[in-house]
Motif scaffolding. Structure first.
Motif, PDB file in Angstrom:
ATOM      1  N   VAL A   1      39.367  14.156   7.153  1.00 35.79           N
ATOM      2  CA  VAL A   1      39.469  15.611   7.163  1.00 35.79           C
ATOM      3  C   VAL A   1      38.505  16.147   8.211  1.00 35.79           C
ATOM      4  O   VAL A   1      37.300  16.048   8.063  1.00 35.79           O
ATOM      5  CB  VAL A   1      39.062  16.175   5.783  1.00 35.79           C
ATOM      6  CG1 VAL A   1      39.078  17.687   5.813  1.00 35.79           C
ATOM      7  CG2 VAL A   1      39.938  15.629   4.687  1.00 35.79           C
TER       8      VAL A   1
ATOM      9  N   LYS B   1      40.761  20.645   8.509  1.00 32.02           N
ATOM     10  CA  LYS B   1      41.804  21.190   7.628  1.00 32.02           C
ATOM     11  C   LYS B   1      42.118  20.282   6.445  1.00 32.02           C
ATOM     12  O   LYS B   1      41.978  19.054   6.538  1.00 32.02           O
ATOM     13  CB  LYS B   1      43.068  21.555   8.401  1.00 32.02           C
ATOM     14  CG  LYS B   1      43.779  20.476   9.145  1.00 32.02           C
ATOM     15  CD  LYS B   1      44.986  21.100   9.890  1.00 32.02           C
ATOM     16  CE  LYS B   1      45.688  20.076  10.750  1.00 32.02           C
ATOM     17  NZ  LYS B   1      46.699  20.644  11.625  1.00 32.02           N
TER      18      LYS B   1
ATOM     19  N   LEU C   1      40.622  -3.150   0.022  1.00 39.16           N
ATOM     20  CA  LEU C   1      41.860  -2.458   0.417  1.00 39.16           C
ATOM     21  C   LEU C   1      42.927  -3.476   0.840  1.00 39.16           C
ATOM     22  O   LEU C   1      42.622  -4.415   1.571  1.00 39.16           O
ATOM     23  CB  LEU C   1      41.553  -1.520   1.590  1.00 39.16           C
ATOM     24  CG  LEU C   1      42.624  -0.487   1.907  1.00 39.16           C
ATOM     25  CD1 LEU C   1      42.688   0.583   0.821  1.00 39.16           C
ATOM     26  CD2 LEU C   1      42.322   0.189   3.251  1.00 39.16           C
TER      27      LEU C   1
ATOM     28  N   ARG D   1      55.276   6.128   2.892  1.00 29.81           N
ATOM     29  CA  ARG D   1      53.855   6.454   3.052  1.00 29.81           C
ATOM     30  C   ARG D   1      53.608   7.119   4.412  1.00 29.81           C
ATOM     31  O   ARG D   1      54.305   6.832   5.393  1.00 29.81           O
ATOM     32  CB  ARG D   1      53.023   5.181   2.937  1.00 29.81           C
ATOM     33  CG  ARG D   1      53.108   4.527   1.548  1.00 29.81           C
ATOM     34  CD  ARG D   1      52.405   5.351   0.511  1.00 29.81           C
ATOM     35  NE  ARG D   1      51.055   5.637   0.945  1.00 29.81           N
ATOM     36  CZ  ARG D   1      50.049   4.770   0.933  1.00 29.81           C
ATOM     37  NH1 ARG D   1      50.241   3.577   0.435  1.00 29.81           N
ATOM     38  NH2 ARG D   1      48.853   5.080   1.388  1.00 29.81           N
TER      39      ARG D   1
HETATM   40  N1  LIG Z   1      43.407  16.395   5.880  1.00 29.55           N
HETATM   41  C1  LIG Z   1      43.466  15.447   6.778  1.00 29.55           C
HETATM   42  O1  LIG Z   1      42.891  15.579   7.857  1.00 29.55           O
HETATM   43  C2  LIG Z   1      44.244  14.194   6.505  1.00 29.55           C
HETATM   44  C3  LIG Z   1      44.152  13.174   7.436  1.00 29.55           C
HETATM   45  C4  LIG Z   1      44.848  12.005   7.186  1.00 29.55           C
HETATM   46  C5  LIG Z   1      45.638  11.851   6.055  1.00 29.55           C
HETATM   47  N2  LIG Z   1      45.728  12.876   5.177  1.00 29.55           N
HETATM   48  C6  LIG Z   1      46.545  12.717   3.968  1.00 29.55           C
HETATM   49  O2  LIG Z   1      46.115  11.521   3.327  1.00 29.55           O
HETATM   50  C7  LIG Z   1      47.192  10.972   2.586  1.00 29.55           C
HETATM   51  C8  LIG Z   1      47.273   9.484   2.812  1.00 29.55           C
HETATM   52  O3  LIG Z   1      45.979   8.909   2.678  1.00 29.55           O
HETATM   53  P1  LIG Z   1      45.769   7.364   2.447  1.00 29.55           P
HETATM   54  O4  LIG Z   1      46.672   6.601   3.337  1.00 29.55           O
HETATM   55  O5  LIG Z   1      44.300   7.127   2.494  1.00 29.55           O
HETATM   56  O6  LIG Z   1      46.387   7.123   0.998  1.00 29.55           O
HETATM   57  P2  LIG Z   1      45.809   7.183  -0.469  1.00 29.55           P
HETATM   58  O7  LIG Z   1      44.630   8.067  -0.587  1.00 29.55           O
HETATM   59  O8  LIG Z   1      46.965   7.448  -1.344  1.00 29.55           O
HETATM   60  O9  LIG Z   1      45.307   5.669  -0.703  1.00 29.55           O
HETATM   61  C9  LIG Z   1      46.184   4.579  -0.577  1.00 29.55           C
HETATM   62  C10 LIG Z   1      46.074   3.569  -1.723  1.00 29.55           C
HETATM   63  O10 LIG Z   1      44.830   2.860  -1.615  1.00 29.55           O
HETATM   64  C11 LIG Z   1      44.137   2.916  -2.850  1.00 29.55           C
HETATM   65  N3  LIG Z   1      42.706   2.814  -2.535  1.00 29.55           N
HETATM   66  C12 LIG Z   1      41.895   3.792  -2.047  1.00 29.55           C
HETATM   67  N4  LIG Z   1      40.692   3.253  -1.729  1.00 29.55           N
HETATM   68  C13 LIG Z   1      40.735   1.938  -2.031  1.00 29.55           C
HETATM   69  C14 LIG Z   1      39.817   0.854  -1.900  1.00 29.55           C
HETATM   70  N5  LIG Z   1      38.616   0.999  -1.338  1.00 29.55           N
HETATM   71  N6  LIG Z   1      40.204  -0.372  -2.332  1.00 29.55           N
HETATM   72  C15 LIG Z   1      41.447  -0.558  -2.848  1.00 29.55           C
HETATM   73  N7  LIG Z   1      42.374   0.408  -2.966  1.00 29.55           N
HETATM   74  C16 LIG Z   1      42.020   1.643  -2.550  1.00 29.55           C
HETATM   75  C17 LIG Z   1      44.586   4.179  -3.503  1.00 29.55           C
HETATM   76  O11 LIG Z   1      44.423   4.176  -4.899  1.00 29.55           O
HETATM   77  C18 LIG Z   1      46.072   4.206  -3.101  1.00 29.55           C
HETATM   78  O12 LIG Z   1      46.811   3.392  -3.975  1.00 29.55           O
HETATM   79  C19 LIG Z   1      48.443  11.721   2.999  1.00 29.55           C
HETATM   80  O13 LIG Z   1      48.759  12.606   1.982  1.00 29.55           O
HETATM   81  C20 LIG Z   1      48.010  12.481   4.249  1.00 29.55           C
HETATM   82  O14 LIG Z   1      48.704  13.700   4.405  1.00 29.55           O
HETATM   83  C21 LIG Z   1      45.041  14.032   5.376  1.00 29.55           C
END
Ligand SMILES: NC(=O)c1ccc[n+]([C@@H]2O[C@H](COP(=O)([O-])OP(=O)(O)OC[C@H]3O[C@@H](n4cnc5c(N)ncnc54)[C@H](O)[C@@H]3O)[C@@H](O)[C@H]2O)c1
Length: 363
Positions: free
Chosen positions: A139, A142, A173, A259
């Protein structure tokens, strides 16, 4: 271990992003220095597993008054989830001088940021990123949640005070999640047309050596900060660069439960096809993008399903209603031979042809 810091100055806030290893003591001291009256943790359930000591120390040292555990589900980032958190904040009498601390990926940080930006007209939040996606695309400037079928419809231009990307979280992860995070690194490298980073990424996609994370995260944060800082409210163009690949990705995310990282990867392929046909990308550079795409596809493997699902009229509808399109024109951020180009009013027949070429593509 090298630790790195990116500072980004935005109106009303200076956001500091720290990247390193074994950062817990540092995290605690930075947050303590701000002298908040209360701390509330909002935590991703999967980031918490096997980290008892980490969380015990964080909770004890910061006198955390409540811990909200979130479970990412397909229908995530909903207003309902925010409501739950808001009720908990009211319950512990969180004030304007309280701080929300999100520990999780993009899901938890977007929800936490959205609540923080609204609760009492705005309280501070701090992000501890735990996925590669959230580390490379933290982030900055935004936050947003979904509403109904509309992705990222509700949101604010709002930033955490600090972002901490502690590489230790990546040890738990899944490999698939790391590949998804890399799609945003790819986007950043294309925006800057940085062949060195692209080569490094291709290497990583073949051998998954963990030596590159710090460099990928630092690089991505520098590119993202340089796009957001001069255009924090997304009005004059540089912020839009970050939408490269996202117009098609938004369609895919609306349509199915794909995703975000995978949707961005296919979105980049689509705009590469479009850019080549519009004469903005040479065949050599297009082939280079396809070569990287092949490495992603080996790990993601959804191309055939996506191609089968494409109905041209539905995709066009989604493109016309995308944030980037205006006054009934089709606008795209394209990868070019020199970086990115915001192409306004792309002729509809070119978009249709590019969609056809995407449907026939084999990787
Ligand atoms: N506001 C922004 O600037 C911004 C930027 C990028 C993405 N996003 C948003 O982020 C979302 C996607 O984020 P994401 O890809 O991180 O997905 P997510 O937050 O859903 O995490 C992905 C998976 O990894 C698991 N997880 C998280 N940390 C872990 C760890 N350390 N070890 C094991 N498992 C773990 C979670 O439980 C989930 O199952 C989307 O909704 C996207 O729109 C927002």
């Amino acid at each position: 271990m090298r630790n790195k810091k990116v500072t980004i100055k935005l109106p009303y806030i200076t956001e500091e992003i720290f990247i390193g290893e074994k950062m817990l003591d540092f995290v605690i001291s930075k947050i303590k220095s701000r002298k908040y009256d209360k701390h509330v943790l909002i935590v991703d359930v999967n980031a918490k597993i096997d980290r008892v000591e980490y969380f015990n120390k964080l909770i004890k040292e910061l006198n955390v008054v409540d811990i909200v555990i979130l479970h990412p589900t397909p229908n995530y980032k909903s207003f309902k989830e925010c409501e739950k958190i808001i009720k908990r904040l009211i319950n512990v009498k969180a004030s304007r001088n309280s701080c929300l601390i999100s520990v999780g990926g993009g899901y938890v940080s977007d929800i936490t940021g959205y609540v923080a930006s609204n609760y009492m007209r705005g309280v501070d939040f701090v992000q501890i990123s735990t996925t590669l996606m959230s580390m490379v695309d933290s982030v900055i400037g935004k936050v947003a949640i979904n509403f109904g079928n509309n992705k990222n419809l509700l949101g604010s231009f709002y930033s955490p005070k600090y972002v901490f990307s502690d590489l230790d979280f990546l040890s738990t992860l899944k490999k698939d999640e790391k590949v998804l995070g890399l799609s945003e690194v790819w986007k950043h490298a294309l925006i800057r047309r940085d062949d060195t980073v692209i080569k490094k990424m291709e290497c990583y996609l073949s051998n998954f050596s963990n030596k590159s994370y710090l460099d990928f995260i630092y690089y991505s944060m520098k590119v993202k900060a340089s796009c957001v800082a001069p255009d924090y409210n997304d009005k004059n163009g540089s912020h839009k660069a970050l939408s490269l690949g996202h117009t098609f990705a938004n369609f895919l995310e609306k349509k199915s439960e794909i995703r975000h990282g995978a949707a961005v990867m296919y979105g980049i392929i689509f705009v590469a096809i479009l850019s080549k046909s519009l004469g903005k990308l040479s065949l050599k550079n297009y082939n280079q993008i396809i070569r990287t795409a092949r490495k992603f596809e080996k790990n993601i493997g959804m191309l055939k399903n996506i191609q089968n699902d494409i109905e041209i009229e539905k995709v066009l509808d989604s493109f016309f209603s995308d944030k980037i399109s205006e006054k009934n024109s089709l606008n795209f951020v394209l990868p070019t031979n020199f970086g990115y180009f915001i192409y306004k009013d792309v002729p509809k027949n070119c978009v249709v042809d590019a969609l056809g070429a995407f449907k026939r593509l084999s990787l």
